[in-house]
Write an enzyme that holds these catalytic residues in place. Sequence first.
Site, PDB file in Angstrom:
ATOM      1  CB  ILE A  82      69.752 -43.464  25.555  1.00 27.06           C
ATOM      2  CG1 ILE A  82      70.851 -43.316  26.627  1.00 27.06           C
ATOM      3  CG2 ILE A  82      69.375 -42.091  25.005  1.00 27.06           C
ATOM      4  CD1 ILE A  82      72.179 -42.816  26.101  1.00 27.06           C
ATOM      5  CG  ASP A  85      68.176 -53.081  19.681  1.00 23.37           C
ATOM      6  OD1 ASP A  85      69.149 -53.759  19.295  1.00 23.37           O
ATOM      7  OD2 ASP A  85      68.275 -52.175  20.514  1.00 23.37           O
ATOM      8  CG  ASP A 109      74.673 -33.664  20.916  1.00 23.84           C
ATOM      9  OD1 ASP A 109      74.974 -32.458  21.032  1.00 23.84           O
ATOM     10  OD2 ASP A 109      74.982 -34.523  21.764  1.00 23.84           O
ATOM     11  CD  GLU A 116      81.508 -35.838  17.924  1.00 18.52           C
ATOM     12  OE1 GLU A 116      81.959 -35.771  19.083  1.00 18.52           O
ATOM     13  OE2 GLU A 116      80.378 -36.267  17.651  1.00 18.52           O
ATOM     14  CG  HIS A 130      79.310 -35.484  21.453  1.00 15.78           C
ATOM     15  ND1 HIS A 130      80.055 -36.465  20.856  1.00 15.78           N
ATOM     16  CD2 HIS A 130      78.599 -36.117  22.427  1.00 15.78           C
ATOM     17  CE1 HIS A 130      79.813 -37.630  21.431  1.00 15.78           C
ATOM     18  NE2 HIS A 130      78.921 -37.442  22.397  1.00 15.78           N
ATOM     19  N   GLY A 153      75.056 -33.984  24.511  1.00 14.55           N
ATOM     20  CA  GLY A 153      73.959 -34.822  25.007  1.00 14.55           C
ATOM     21  C   GLY A 153      74.096 -35.184  26.481  1.00 14.55           C
ATOM     22  CB  ALA A 154      76.571 -37.013  28.335  1.00 15.29           C
TER      23      ALA A 154
HETATM   24  C1  MLT Z   1      78.769 -40.739  26.070  1.00 16.22           C
HETATM   25  O1  MLT Z   1      79.150 -41.653  25.346  1.00 16.22           O
HETATM   26  O2  MLT Z   1      78.830 -40.816  27.293  1.00 16.22           O
HETATM   27  C2  MLT Z   1      78.214 -39.485  25.486  1.00 16.22           C
HETATM   28  O3  MLT Z   1      78.147 -39.504  24.117  1.00 16.22           O
HETATM   29  C3  MLT Z   1      78.899 -38.282  26.010  1.00 16.22           C
HETATM   30  C4  MLT Z   1      80.224 -37.967  25.434  1.00 16.22           C
HETATM   31  O4  MLT Z   1      80.891 -38.788  24.831  1.00 16.22           O
HETATM   32  O5  MLT Z   1      80.632 -36.821  25.597  1.00 16.22           O
END
Ligand code: MLT
Length: 301
Positions: free
Chosen positions: A152, A171, A253, A258, A276, A278-279
């Site tokens: 990513i 990194d 995000d 959470e 959250h 992102g995905a």
């Molecule tokens: C993931 O780890 O795949 C992303 O952060 C998505 C999520 O956990 O909802």
Amino acid sequence: MKKILVCDALDSDAFAELEAVQDFEVTLKTGMDENALIDTIPGFHAAVVRSASKITKNVIDASDELEIIVRAGIGLDNVDVAAAKDKGVQVNNTPSATTITVAEHTFGLMLAAVRNHGPANLSMKAHKWEKKKFKGSELFGKTLGIIGSGRIGLAVAERGLAFGMNAVAFDIVDINTDLDVRQVPLDELLEVADIISLHLPVTASTRHMISNAQFDKMKDGIVIVNASRGGVVHEDALLKALESGKVRAAAIDVYEEEPATNFALIDHPNVLATPHIGAAAGEGQKRAGMEVAKILKDKYL
Ligand code: MLT
């Protein structure tokens, strides 16, 4: 017959793919807390989760037939991998299915942060026309600091390069890429970056790796983007840096807790916050779901 417990909503095509397998008996049961999972898990051979369901040690201990846990997504924070290993339960995730999904969300946050999209939108919805209030800055020519240069991080760097940014990355492993990304020590990244984007799992060594001392080293007016894991940035230190103006804007995000509870941070006018997601794009969820189906078919058929 293998009994598969799907604990979080899966992409509908992927779910149908699993249900179509004659040797699979698929049960969808979402919204279970630890006690409900402990009561439900006996008898199941496979558990599929996204991020809501937590497969803790207690849940794993309560299982009697469990052979595999599959996480539709990247982070394995919601699965006790060590406990699974101890019990001989295989754990898989879908590490690349949502790379583009998360990278695009990160880049959207970055653009929105430098151009004040969040507050400008709120102002319009308050029926104002505050054209002069929302002067932003370009990404072009700025230095993008990527912390964590896995799939990513590099996908975000690639998008930054397409916008005419310079990219540096930190990194702990050697960065393997043909992209024009210069690998630098963390301190150098903190000093030269105009925008910092984090792409790290939260572990004992990354928790709070961005805290007061790191903010002190950054340029005044830095922009912070975090769509990786909340714990890598110390939220109180970030709020302090926003209040002092060291951080001009933060687009977030992910949160230390959470669902998020740190409203002192979220309510700061220079914070752009998303829950959250992102995905959370259809394409990414489909890829992740289909990968889950493949993992289970490869294991059992
Ligand atoms: C993931 O780890 O795949 C992303 O952060 C998505 C999520 O956990 O909802």
